[in-house]
Design a protein around this motif. Structure first.
Motif, PDB file in Angstrom:
ATOM      1  N   SER A   1      -1.516 -32.901  17.596  1.00 10.79           N
ATOM      2  CA  SER A   1      -1.718 -32.775  16.149  1.00 10.79           C
ATOM      3  C   SER A   1      -2.302 -34.030  15.509  1.00 10.79           C
ATOM      4  CB  SER A   1      -0.386 -32.431  15.464  1.00 10.79           C
ATOM      5  OG  SER A   1       0.080 -31.180  15.936  1.00 10.79           O
ATOM      6  N   ALA A   2      -2.457 -35.097  16.283  1.00  8.57           N
ATOM      7  CA  ALA A   2      -3.042 -36.322  15.713  1.00  8.57           C
ATOM      8  C   ALA A   2      -4.519 -36.091  15.392  1.00  8.57           C
ATOM      9  CB  ALA A   2      -2.881 -37.481  16.693  1.00  8.57           C
ATOM     10  N   SER A   3      -5.023 -36.823  14.406  1.00  5.11           N
ATOM     11  CA  SER A   3      -6.396 -36.634  13.948  1.00  5.11           C
ATOM     12  C   SER A   3      -7.398 -37.200  14.941  1.00  5.11           C
ATOM     13  CB  SER A   3      -6.557 -37.329  12.602  1.00  5.11           C
ATOM     14  OG  SER A   3      -7.901 -37.310  12.223  1.00  5.11           O
ATOM     15  N   LEU A   4      -8.527 -36.525  15.093  1.00  9.88           N
ATOM     16  CA  LEU A   4      -9.588 -37.012  15.973  1.00  9.88           C
ATOM     17  C   LEU A   4     -10.637 -37.794  15.192  1.00  9.88           C
ATOM     18  CD1 LEU A   4     -10.014 -33.777  18.119  1.00  9.88           C
ATOM     19  CD2 LEU A   4      -8.797 -35.862  18.747  1.00  9.88           C
ATOM     20  N   SER A   5     -10.563 -37.712  13.873  1.00 10.88           N
ATOM     21  CA  SER A   5     -11.562 -38.384  13.042  1.00 10.88           C
ATOM     22  C   SER A   5     -11.147 -39.809  12.746  1.00 10.88           C
ATOM     23  CB  SER A   5     -11.722 -37.601  11.736  1.00 10.88           C
ATOM     24  OG  SER A   5     -12.088 -38.466  10.690  1.00 10.88           O
TER      25      SER A   5
ATOM     26  N   GLN B   1      -3.462 -42.093  20.166  1.00  4.66           N
ATOM     27  CA  GLN B   1      -3.336 -40.798  20.846  1.00  4.66           C
ATOM     28  C   GLN B   1      -3.647 -40.898  22.338  1.00  4.66           C
ATOM     29  OE1 GLN B   1      -6.174 -37.846  19.522  1.00  4.66           O
ATOM     30  NE2 GLN B   1      -4.704 -36.188  19.779  1.00  4.66           N
TER      31      GLN B   1
ATOM     32  N   TYR C   1      -4.791 -23.318  14.730  1.00  2.88           N
ATOM     33  CA  TYR C   1      -3.638 -24.164  14.420  1.00  2.88           C
ATOM     34  C   TYR C   1      -2.335 -23.435  14.746  1.00  2.88           C
ATOM     35  CZ  TYR C   1      -7.007 -27.106  11.917  1.00  2.88           C
ATOM     36  OH  TYR C   1      -8.070 -27.902  11.591  1.00  2.88           O
TER      37      TYR C   1
ATOM     38  N   THR D   1      -0.260 -35.951  12.611  1.00  3.35           N
ATOM     39  CA  THR D   1      -0.905 -35.001  11.693  1.00  3.35           C
ATOM     40  C   THR D   1      -2.396 -35.281  11.614  1.00  3.35           C
ATOM     41  OG1 THR D   1      -0.941 -34.097   9.455  1.00  3.35           O
ATOM     42  CG2 THR D   1      -0.509 -36.460   9.647  1.00  3.35           C
ATOM     43  N   ASP D   2      -3.167 -34.236  11.340  1.00  4.70           N
ATOM     44  CA  ASP D   2      -4.581 -34.428  11.035  1.00  4.70           C
ATOM     45  C   ASP D   2      -4.868 -33.919   9.621  1.00  4.70           C
ATOM     46  OD1 ASP D   2      -4.444 -31.714  11.289  1.00  4.70           O
ATOM     47  OD2 ASP D   2      -5.814 -31.560  12.982  1.00  4.70           O
ATOM     48  N   SER D   3      -3.827 -33.776   8.842  1.00  2.00           N
ATOM     49  CA  SER D   3      -3.818 -33.337   7.447  1.00  2.00           C
ATOM     50  C   SER D   3      -3.985 -31.820   7.292  1.00  2.00           C
ATOM     51  CB  SER D   3      -4.827 -34.106   6.576  1.00  2.00           C
ATOM     52  OG  SER D   3      -6.115 -33.600   6.753  1.00  2.00           O
TER      53      SER D   3
ATOM     54  N   ILE E   1      -3.907 -42.112  10.986  1.00  2.00           N
ATOM     55  CA  ILE E   1      -3.406 -40.819  11.487  1.00  2.00           C
ATOM     56  C   ILE E   1      -4.065 -40.398  12.804  1.00  2.00           C
ATOM     57  CG2 ILE E   1      -2.582 -39.952   9.244  1.00  2.00           C
ATOM     58  CD1 ILE E   1      -5.117 -38.145   9.171  1.00  2.00           C
ATOM     59  N   THR E   2      -4.835 -41.310  13.429  1.00  2.28           N
ATOM     60  CA  THR E   2      -5.358 -40.992  14.772  1.00  2.28           C
ATOM     61  C   THR E   2      -4.308 -41.266  15.851  1.00  2.28           C
ATOM     62  OG1 THR E   2      -6.263 -43.204  15.077  1.00  2.28           O
ATOM     63  CG2 THR E   2      -7.737 -41.572  14.111  1.00  2.28           C
TER      64      THR E   2
END
Lengths: 366, 366
Positions: free
Chosen positions: B143-147, B197, B322, B170-172, B153-154
């Motif tokens: 669920s971590a952000s890739l951006s 991550q 999701y 979270t990735d929001s 939040i990565t």
């Protein structure tokens, strides 16, 4: 059109039919499959204009009819359903599908717009047991050329002769040939034709775990593989297949028989040090089969198998990928290797089986 | 340097160490691994300047020393060898490896040029059983952000508090949180930090089928996961993790408990008809949990599960990917779903287990 069938049966048939369907933007109906009722069964057809597939599945036909609907969507949806009874009903170009607590409705196109899959009504030229045909095709199909510059070698040669079927494929770097002697029924007619590689891959896929026999029939520029409840019809490739048999050596100045597993291991080990050129060196001397490779940046390696060598010592260079491909086609524990010179093809065979031969051209050493 | 070890042991350790190594053209030594002798064992180290790995394997040290050599080549070569004794000897920046009938020679670089992997000598903050840690990390890492637009939040949040470890990512669009209550040994110190991550993925990989405990230690801007014979040292991500806990709803106006397998099936079936937007609709009414999707070109579908519903009826839209991701993290047969409105997050939990929660933001309906 109204039919009832079991999820398991419909899933199996859809997966056979939908594989040749890609994403066709210019002719959207090619993304569809044709559902038809025929002699109390459901007939599912697909085509990419080069290969056509017809497959039949049992079901209860309450009302006859025909329709075409999006293949990937129908197949994916049915794949997800529980193995229960599926009810399919078509009204006004709309297909409704019900299964347990699932319901779907698909936008369809009229069956009349679907391309015609050619029919071949000729008598079978030959009948072969499915497992024998599949194994034979698997042994040659990977050696066909992927380049369109010489279309005649992008397919697999089928040569019917004296009640045998000879299969061959080459990309001019290597060549595989398999003769099927075990023909269940066959005419003595001599014919030679070229079947596209993609067609052979589809046949191999459909024949997996399928018992029984396959009938091969010829039409005008077309070939039919009739596997009972599934038919694959394909165009043939025009052109003259190269007269390859003259390049298969009949005698060897160096011969060796090796354990297939050991040979695979030492080639794979050498591959690690050949990552730029794929080039590995084979050196055969009295009692010794050696594989060597080197990379100026990384280092080098040498592995050997102690073995009896018949004939004179020799040193040759190969693309290791061609060697691994050939060994993947050989199922026996022992592999025969026959060589003549560092500029003439190397021969790989299952030890004690002359029905299969795999030829690799060496890389010229500088 | 001269050592002898078993192929099986060396293969295992090399595969642990080499995974973080890519193809670094600007700093070629990063393509190498460091071999070192330490306390009678062979130590293998690798680094990509963000993550460092040290792993130890048993062997017979005949002569001490250290060297760095190409990681992928050494690992691939050793993978191909038979499970026998391997002799490694280093002379003049050249490593010779012998095993049975295989021999290789690798070009090496001096150990002195290898980047230093930071050491963390602090006392462990916490000790956790490997299987518990691995399961917990697997539940949140996806669920971590890739951006990279919001670096904080990565990574995965590690929050040490009251002798518990709280993990969140979270990735929001969705958020996963897991609390580990089963701490083997721990200090009562409160700390909050963000681990990349990629580091978590490496830890999960190394922990697979590894019994025992992992010690977590903190250094300056660094974290150490000490798994006994393997250590992973990683930089931490700077920044303030969002105060996410306030958005996790504590009460729900609609609640339902469903069979996880049935829920997965009806979401997958709906996914077939949502291939442009990933949008599926969930409709919950008295005794009924329905999933619907439609595509103007293809058609539509509806599936339902009969179930007891607590609270009021509701209709919401979700990105089905999701939902599938969240259900993949829930191992129980029954899944709890709690909802409030079509604009507030949906909560998924293993039924009867409050240590894990997966939140998904709905898609706003037009």
């Amino acid at each position: 059109m109204k039919i009832t069938c079991l999820q398991e049966n419909l899933k199996y048939s859809l997966n056979i039919a939908q594989n040749i369907i890609g994403r066709n933007l210019t002719l959207p109906i090619l993304n569809n499959i044709l559902l038809d009722t025929e002699d109390g069964r459901l007939k599912i057809s697909s085509t990419n204009l080069e290969i056509g597939i017809n497959t039949w599945t049992s079901g209860k036909i309450e009302k006859k009819g025909a329709i075409t609907c999006p293949a990937k969507v129908l197949a994916s949806f049915v794949n997800n359903l529980p193995n229960k009874k599926i009810e399919i009903e078509v009204k006004n170009n709309n297909l409704t599908l019900k299964c347990d607590n699932y319901k779907a409705s698909l936008n369809c196109l009229s069956a009349e717009d679907f391309p015609i899959i050619p029919k071949i009504d000729e008598k079978p030229l030959i009948e072969i047991k499915n497992n024998i045909l599949r194994e034979a095709l698997l042994g040659v199909v990977g050696s066909a050329s992927l380049s369109e510059s010489r279309p005649e070698i992008t397919g697999v040669l089928f040569k019917f002769e004296k009640g045998e079927l000879r299969l061959a494929a080459t990309d001019s770097f290597r060549l595989a040939e398999k003769v099927i002697f075990e023909i269940s029924k066959g005419s003595s007619e001599s014919r030679s034709l070229i079947v596209p590689q993609k067609t052979i891959q589809e046949i191999v896929r459909v024949l997996a775990e399928k018992e029984g026999e396959t009938k091969i029939c010829l039409g005008v520029g077309q070939i039919l593989f009739d596997m009972g409840d599934t038919q694959i019809i394909s165009r043939l490739i025009e052109g003259q297949y190269p007269d390859y048999q003259q390049i298969i050596p009949k005698a060897f100045s160096t011969q060796v028989v090796l354990d297939r597993g050991e040979l695979l291991s030492i080639i794979r080990a050498a591959a690690v040090f050949s990552n730029k050129t794929n080039n590995i060196k084979v050196f055969i001397n009295d009692g010794d089969f050696e594989v060597l490779s080197q990379d100026p940046d990384l280092g080098e390696n040498k592995s050997q198998i102690k073995t009896e060598v018949k004939g004179k010592k020799i040193e040759m260079n190969f693309n290791y990928r061609y060697l691994l491909d050939g060994l993947a086609n050989i199922g026996t524990k022992q592999v025969f290797i026959g060589l003549n010179s560092d500029a003439s093809p190397a021969v790989f065979k299952p030890a004690g089986d002359d029905s299969y031969v795999y030829l690799v051209m060496p890389i010229k050493s500088n």
